[in-house]
Design a protein around this motif. Structure first.
Motif, PDB file in Angstrom:
ATOM      1  N   ILE A  49       0.839  -1.204   0.000  1.00  0.00           N
ATOM      2  CA  ILE A  49       0.000   0.000   0.000  1.00  0.00           C
ATOM      3  C   ILE A  49       0.875   1.255   0.000  1.00  0.00           C
ATOM      4  O   ILE A  49       0.573   2.246  -0.667  1.00  0.00           O
ATOM      5  CB  ILE A  49      -0.965  -0.035   1.190  1.00  0.00           C
ATOM      6  N   TRP A 105      -4.764  -0.023   7.537  1.00  0.00           N
ATOM      7  CA  TRP A 105      -4.826  -1.399   7.026  1.00  0.00           C
ATOM      8  C   TRP A 105      -5.810  -2.248   7.832  1.00  0.00           C
ATOM      9  O   TRP A 105      -6.957  -2.322   7.455  1.00  0.00           O
ATOM     10  CB  TRP A 105      -3.447  -2.066   6.953  1.00  0.00           C
ATOM     11  N   THR A 128      -8.328   0.123   3.613  1.00  0.00           N
ATOM     12  CA  THR A 128      -8.397  -1.345   3.585  1.00  0.00           C
ATOM     13  C   THR A 128      -9.400  -1.934   4.558  1.00  0.00           C
ATOM     14  O   THR A 128     -10.125  -2.873   4.213  1.00  0.00           O
ATOM     15  CB  THR A 128      -6.999  -1.937   3.912  1.00  0.00           C
TER      16      THR A 128
END
Length: 391
Positions: A49, A105, A128
């Motif tokens: 990412i 995340w 995410t």
């Protein structure tokens, strides 16, 4: 001697009034905070990412930056640990004074960082995390572009007849993400008359899932829903093959990285299905085909692992969303960016990004509705399932 002379000349240049004036006039960069797991059990995903975010930053700067200023990323490692995520958010806000953040995340990490956003009044774009509670809890500083598990489950709903699922078991990482996925997919399956059997959990750092697989093997299910990061999925597939588990396996959460599974799990990955939010094998099939193709080309040009693309796109879309909000706001100020996020309407690598209100009245978070796709690993390659390829 020569080195000393060069240093002396550089010092004189730097001290000259002209250079000082130019430096004084240089616009201050727009600094954006990024919180990702760059070390720990899910470090691979966090680093992918970061790579995607850096591509977005470079593309934005190559086109004049934001408000005529360069964009700068201040990247913090949450070490795959919720406590570290909260500390990283506070550090970015208090010490680095960023006006917006992208992160963090995992759902547990994002949930841990969220109170800091509300305490200091700084918006965060969640790229995410999928636990429903992130946008249901009532934090008006949170804007999510990834799908909650409920939205992901609804995306699979139309494929149920083709997948032929009669009875499903679950194996998930024991985090907010894993627990949320089991609830969402379980509810969706029950609604369609599919029986739900075992619900098994594994710690995030666990490497031996044989006990859970043995229990599932003893049940009459035909499908196993698997929710965790790519490293643990690899281990589960290998151990399931060793135990000769006869199940259709479907991974959820979009973090399965099929190419990495093919490389690491080999034949154990064959026949598995994966819910994803970006298809780098078929960029032309994405909602913004030219943008997707350019991103894949740039990713490959930088030598990043191809398998990271199914995660890396999130970094791009998160940073592009923040940049657009800063542009709309007309200034890099937290409250103005939060108000502008409600007006964002761009097409990212996944598809359209625009926010609808979610959560308790008066304290709503923003939730975008991402596109959802499914692929199958067949004969060591990533392919569209037959019921999609024949369309």
């Amino acid at each position: 001697m020569k080195r000393a002379l060069v240093l002396a000349v550089l010092a004189l240049i730097a001290a000259s009034p002209l250079v000082a004036a130019v430096m004084a006039q240089a616009p201050v960069p727009v600094r954006v905070g990024v919180i990702q797991p760059l070390s720990g059990p899910v470090a691979a995903s966090g680093n992918y990412i970061r790579m995607g975010a850096e591509i977005a930053r470079d593309w934005i700067n190559a086109h004049g930056g934001v408000l005529g200023r360069r964009m700068e990323l201040v990247i913090e490692d949450n070490k795959s640990d919720p406590k570290e995520a909260a500390s990283a958010a506070e550090k970015l806000i208090v010490r680095d004074k960023v006006p917006a953040i992208m992160g963090a995340w995992g759902s547990s990490m994002t949930l841990a960082a969220m109170p800091k956003l509300e305490e200091y009044g700084v918006p965060m774009v969640v790229e995410t995390s999928s636990a429903a509670s992130i946008t249901k809890r009532g934090n008006p500083w949170v804007f999510r572009i990834s799908p909650p598990s409920e939205m992901e489950a609804l995306g699979l709903e139309g494929y149920l007849p083709k997948l032929g699922i009669k009875r499903a078991d679950f194996l998930a990482v024991n985090t907010d993400w894993g627990r949320g996925a089991i609830t969402a997919f379980g509810d969706m399956l029950k609604k369609h008359g599919v029986a739900v059997g075992a619900t098994e959990f594994m710690d995030q750092a666990a490497t031996d899932m044989n006990a859970q697989i043995t229990k599932i093997k003893g049940l009459p299910g035909d499908t196993l829903f698997l929710t965790t990061g790519v490293e643990q999925i690899t281990l589960v597939l290998k151990q399931a093959q060793e135990q000769r588990l006869q199940r259709k396996i479907i991974t959820t959460g979009g973090s399965s990285a099929p190419n990495q599974l093919i490389k690491q799990a080999g034949a154990a990955a064959d026949g598995t299905y994966h819910i994803l939010f970006f298809l780098p094998w078929f960029p032309e099939a994405m909602p913004a085909g030219k943008l997707a193709k350019a991103f894949v080309d740039e990713w490959n040009k930088r030598g990043h692992p191809f398998e990271g693309l199914t995660e890396g796109f999130r970094g791009h879309d998160g940073i592009a969303t923040i940049a657009e909000a800063v542009r709309i706001a007309g200034k890099a100020e937290p409250k103005a960016i939060r108000e502008a996020l409600w007006k964002v309407g761009i097409t990212g690598l996944n598809g359209p990004i625009r926010f609808a209100k979610d959560g308790p009245a008066g304290k709503e978070s923003g939730q975008s509705k991402p596109s959802i796709f499914i692929v199958e690993i067949k004969n060591g390659k990533v392919a569209l399932p037959d019921f999609l390829a024949k369309k």
